[in-house]
Design a protein around this motif. Sequence first.
Motif, short mmCIF file in Angstrom:
data_model
loop_
_atom_site.label_atom_id
_atom_site.label_comp_id
_atom_site.label_asym_id
_atom_site.label_seq_id
_atom_site.Cartn_x
_atom_site.Cartn_y
_atom_site.Cartn_z
N PRO A 291 -4.37 31.72 50.92
CA PRO A 291 -3.80 33.05 51.15
C PRO A 291 -4.04 34.19 51.85
O PRO A 291 -5.42 34.10 52.04
N LYS A 292 -3.08 35.13 52.25
CA LYS A 292 -3.75 36.27 52.93
C LYS A 292 -4.86 37.11 52.03
O LYS A 292 -4.96 37.27 50.94
N GLY A 293 -5.66 37.29 52.86
CA GLY A 293 -7.02 38.02 52.50
C GLY A 293 -8.00 37.29 52.33
O GLY A 293 -9.26 37.52 52.16
N GLY A 294 -8.00 36.00 52.39
CA GLY A 294 -9.02 34.74 52.47
C GLY A 294 -9.76 34.91 51.09
O GLY A 294 -9.18 35.28 50.02
N MET A 295 -10.81 34.35 50.99
CA MET A 295 -11.40 34.05 49.60
C MET A 295 -12.90 33.79 49.76
O MET A 295 -13.38 33.16 50.67
N GLU A 314 -17.28 19.70 50.13
CA GLU A 314 -18.29 20.88 49.65
C GLU A 314 -17.33 22.02 49.86
O GLU A 314 -17.33 22.45 48.62
N GLN A 315 -16.41 22.30 50.79
CA GLN A 315 -15.56 23.37 50.52
C GLN A 315 -14.43 23.19 49.75
O GLN A 315 -14.10 24.15 48.78
N ALA A 316 -13.98 21.96 49.32
CA ALA A 316 -12.99 21.81 48.23
C ALA A 316 -13.42 22.12 46.93
O ALA A 316 -12.76 22.78 46.05
N LEU A 317 -14.66 21.97 46.69
CA LEU A 317 -15.20 21.89 45.36
C LEU A 317 -15.47 23.43 45.17
O LEU A 317 -15.20 23.95 44.03
N ALA A 318 -15.95 24.13 46.12
CA ALA A 318 -16.01 25.73 46.00
C ALA A 318 -14.66 26.32 45.89
O ALA A 318 -14.77 27.22 45.05
N PHE A 319 -13.70 25.75 46.43
CA PHE A 319 -12.35 26.44 46.28
C PHE A 319 -11.74 26.15 44.73
O PHE A 319 -11.30 27.30 44.26
N VAL A 320 -11.80 24.99 44.20
CA VAL A 320 -11.33 24.72 42.83
C VAL A 320 -12.10 25.16 41.97
O VAL A 320 -11.69 25.54 40.55
N ARG A 321 -13.44 25.81 42.30
CA ARG A 321 -14.41 26.28 41.13
C ARG A 321 -14.39 27.93 41.19
O ARG A 321 -14.63 28.43 40.12
N THR A 322 -13.77 28.54 42.22
CA THR A 322 -13.74 30.09 42.32
C THR A 322 -12.79 30.61 41.24
O THR A 322 -11.65 30.40 41.05
N ARG A 323 -13.51 31.53 40.61
CA ARG A 323 -12.75 32.05 39.54
C ARG A 323 -13.04 33.72 39.71
O ARG A 323 -12.17 34.82 39.45
N ALA A 325 -13.72 35.70 42.22
CA ALA A 325 -12.93 36.44 43.32
C ALA A 325 -11.55 36.58 43.21
O ALA A 325 -11.09 37.16 44.18
N LEU A 326 -11.11 36.07 42.14
CA LEU A 326 -9.75 36.20 42.04
C LEU A 326 -9.16 37.21 40.98
O LEU A 326 -9.87 37.16 39.79
N ALA A 327 -8.04 37.70 41.09
CA ALA A 327 -7.67 38.90 40.20
C ALA A 327 -7.38 38.29 39.05
O ALA A 327 -7.54 39.07 37.81
N GLY A 328 -6.65 37.16 38.86
CA GLY A 328 -6.25 36.68 37.63
C GLY A 328 -7.41 35.73 36.90
O GLY A 328 -7.11 35.10 35.70
N SER A 329 -8.57 35.73 37.64
CA SER A 329 -9.63 35.00 37.17
C SER A 329 -9.49 33.47 36.76
O SER A 329 -8.90 32.60 37.50
N ASP A 330 -9.29 33.04 35.34
CA ASP A 330 -9.25 31.58 34.90
C ASP A 330 -7.82 31.38 35.26
O ASP A 330 -7.40 30.07 35.73
N LEU A 331 -7.00 32.03 34.99
CA LEU A 331 -5.52 31.89 35.18
C LEU A 331 -5.22 31.56 36.46
O LEU A 331 -4.35 30.61 37.08
N ASP A 332 -5.72 32.24 37.54
CA ASP A 332 -5.62 32.06 38.98
C ASP A 332 -6.11 30.98 39.55
O ASP A 332 -5.76 29.92 40.28
N ARG A 333 -7.67 30.49 38.93
CA ARG A 333 -8.35 29.29 39.16
C ARG A 333 -7.42 28.17 38.88
O ARG A 333 -7.38 26.99 39.72
#
Length: 437
Positions: A291-295, A314-323, A325-333
């Motif tokens: 999404p816009k703004g990146g991660m 490696e990148q996919a694992l980082a993507f699904v574990r990120t919380r 950096a997300l505004a909604g934390s666990d809900l957005d994850r």
Amino acid sequence: MNDWPDAWSDDNRNNRYGRGSANAQPESARVMRQVQRGQGGQNPAAPPYGGGVPQQQPYAGNQGQDPYGNGNGYDSGYNTGQVYGGSPSAGGSGGGPGGPGVMRSGGLRSAPDWRKRVKWTAITVVTLLVVVSVSTYFWADGKLNRQVDLSKVIDRPDAGEGTNYLIVGSDSRAGLSAEEKKKLRTGSAEGKRTDSMMILHTGGNGPTLVSLPRDSDVEIPSFVGSESGKTYKGTGRHVKLNAAYAEDGPELLVRTVEFNTGLRIDHYVEIGFAGFANIVDAVGGVELTIPKGGMKDTKSGANFTAGEQTLNGEQALAFVRTRYALAGSDLDRTKNQQKFLAALASQTATPGTILNPFKLYPTMSAGLDTLIVDKDMGLFDLADMFWAMKGVTGGDGTSMNMPISGSTGGNLVWDEAKVKTLVNELKNDEKVTVSGN
């Protein structure tokens, strides 16, 4: 005095017998013996000496007639080209250069029977496909790690329509070397916990994927220990959902989900960090739109710019574990996890993967080696789960979070009214009308 028959001279004598020949027999007799003339293998008598050697009748116009008047069907065959099998009228096969076949030792070689060839080719191909398919099935079935015994779960809800899968992503480091742990930023924590939990419902109204936030506030009910076999009475104790898994593994997690939702779980599927990354690499990466703004998250290692890109393991694992950096934390994850898993299933279930053995077998091996499932799980159940996940991506299903009404002490509290409606709709395999956070 000339002792030779009339009209024969010494010159004739010398030319006909051959000078210096040791054979006293006339040349004409020796030559004529090589020509078949009579029936039954008998030759007619030689013409009288006095009349000279009869003139040979020409071939043309005299087929079927003995040039000596015997009527025994003499024909060299050279005038018709039938030099191999004789004429069909004489009982031959007519197999000369112009005939239907060519004489070989033992008879004619018949023309190819293409219908028979196509038939046997088809039978061979079908047989080969059956053998490969059956072999692949038993190979894959033998690789499933059926470790979870759902028969140990007590006080279970009644089964409803359709099938419910509890899909768990754990932070297990099993199988990872120290270098791989560093590369994947997994840390070295002992044991394993749940990073993600989802209920996938399949039925007649399309699949529904419901994420259960790991921080969901739930009650631990009475349960039987998976290892000890001892019964532990419920005390009304409330914990975060992922604590149930940490306390007594998959069996208690299933018991807790069933108790707090009233929905029966039919199958359990779990995958660890290593297996997740290996599957992604085996399919050649997964295409995803950031999404816009990146991660960017230093803890998970995520560092993505906005736009469409292909993520490796490696990148996919980082993507699904990120919380963080997300505004909604666990809900957005959980939303990102749904998005990625659906994309992975969609890409795995493509002709480019299924029909390519150099891609299919590594993908299956990568997944099956690290999947942990219940003892009643079969390959057809696993295929049903992946096709349902693909359906969610294709717009044939629904994806949502468990409805949340608020939080208490850092735990997310479910909306009881919405959860009750959602569970009833899933039980009856009805179209889901409830929306989640």
